[in-house]
Design a protein around this motif. Structure first.
Motif, short mmCIF file in Angstrom:
data_model
loop_
_atom_site.label_atom_id
_atom_site.label_comp_id
_atom_site.label_asym_id
_atom_site.label_seq_id
_atom_site.Cartn_x
_atom_site.Cartn_y
_atom_site.Cartn_z
N VAL B 5 0.86 -1.18 0.00
CA VAL B 5 0.00 0.00 0.00
C VAL B 5 0.90 1.23 0.00
O VAL B 5 1.82 1.33 0.82
CB VAL B 5 -0.88 0.02 1.27
CG1 VAL B 5 -1.80 1.24 1.24
CG2 VAL B 5 -1.69 -1.25 1.39
N LYS B 55 -7.05 -7.73 -2.53
CA LYS B 55 -6.98 -6.31 -2.88
C LYS B 55 -8.17 -5.55 -2.27
O LYS B 55 -8.01 -4.45 -1.74
CB LYS B 55 -6.99 -6.18 -4.41
CG LYS B 55 -6.35 -4.92 -4.91
CD LYS B 55 -6.06 -5.00 -6.40
CE LYS B 55 -5.55 -3.66 -6.89
NZ LYS B 55 -5.16 -3.68 -8.29
N ALA B 59 -8.04 -2.63 0.60
CA ALA B 59 -8.70 -1.32 0.41
C ALA B 59 -9.56 -0.99 1.63
O ALA B 59 -9.58 0.16 2.08
CB ALA B 59 -9.53 -1.34 -0.87
N CYS B 62 -7.37 0.21 4.33
CA CYS B 62 -6.94 1.60 4.09
C CYS B 62 -8.03 2.57 4.54
O CYS B 62 -7.74 3.57 5.22
CB CYS B 62 -6.64 1.81 2.62
SG CYS B 62 -5.14 1.00 2.09
N GLU B 63 -9.28 2.27 4.15
CA GLU B 63 -10.39 3.16 4.49
C GLU B 63 -10.57 3.22 6.01
O GLU B 63 -10.92 4.27 6.57
CB GLU B 63 -11.68 2.66 3.84
CG GLU B 63 -11.68 2.70 2.32
CD GLU B 63 -11.81 4.11 1.75
OE1 GLU B 63 -12.29 5.00 2.47
OE2 GLU B 63 -11.40 4.31 0.59
N VAL B 76 -3.19 0.37 -3.87
CA VAL B 76 -2.93 -1.00 -3.42
C VAL B 76 -2.41 -1.80 -4.60
O VAL B 76 -3.00 -1.76 -5.68
CB VAL B 76 -4.23 -1.65 -2.89
CG1 VAL B 76 -3.97 -3.08 -2.46
CG2 VAL B 76 -4.83 -0.84 -1.76
#
Lengths: 79, 79
Positions: B5, B55, B59, B62-63, B76
């Motif tokens: 990332v 993936k 994500a 990350c959020e 990513v």
């Protein structure tokens, strides 16, 4: 010309920041994360137009300032 | 499976750390550096074997934790 430098701790060097992220992900319910390593990425806008010369100069920047080569490894890519 | 990332400040968000690096490079005699942006890179070892599912899960990480999506953008890649 744009260069991207990725700086990571060398393998075997303890990464408490990565370990903290792994722990926090587990606490949020993300299972299946076996390991996390955190590093830095530095994007440079260069005036140079010669890719090979730029790459060599960025490597010198890494050796001289950007990376601590005792514990960190770096990778330079021209993007 | 390994995921990487890359988290950078969004364009337009002030990056004082990058600016400090640019200034220091100039002081060391590296001319021709027009701009510097610094970000983070996080490498995750995942138990998952499905690249698309991995993936999507990264994500979500990350959020939820890794990036501050108000001021940061993330990318990513499965490596």
């Amino acid at each position: 010309m744009k260069a991207r430098v990725t700086i990571m701790l060398k393998d075997g060097v303890l990464d408490p920041q990565g370990e903290a992220i792994r722990h926090a992900l587990g606490g949020l319910g993300f299972s299946g994360v076996d390991g996390v390593r955190q590093g830095k990425v530095i994007e440079l806008d260069l005036a140079s137009v010669d890719a090979d010369a730029a790459k060599a100069e960025v490597a010198r920047m890494c050796e001289g300032l950007l990376a601590n080569t005792v514990i960190e490894k770096y990778a330079v890519e021209i993007v």
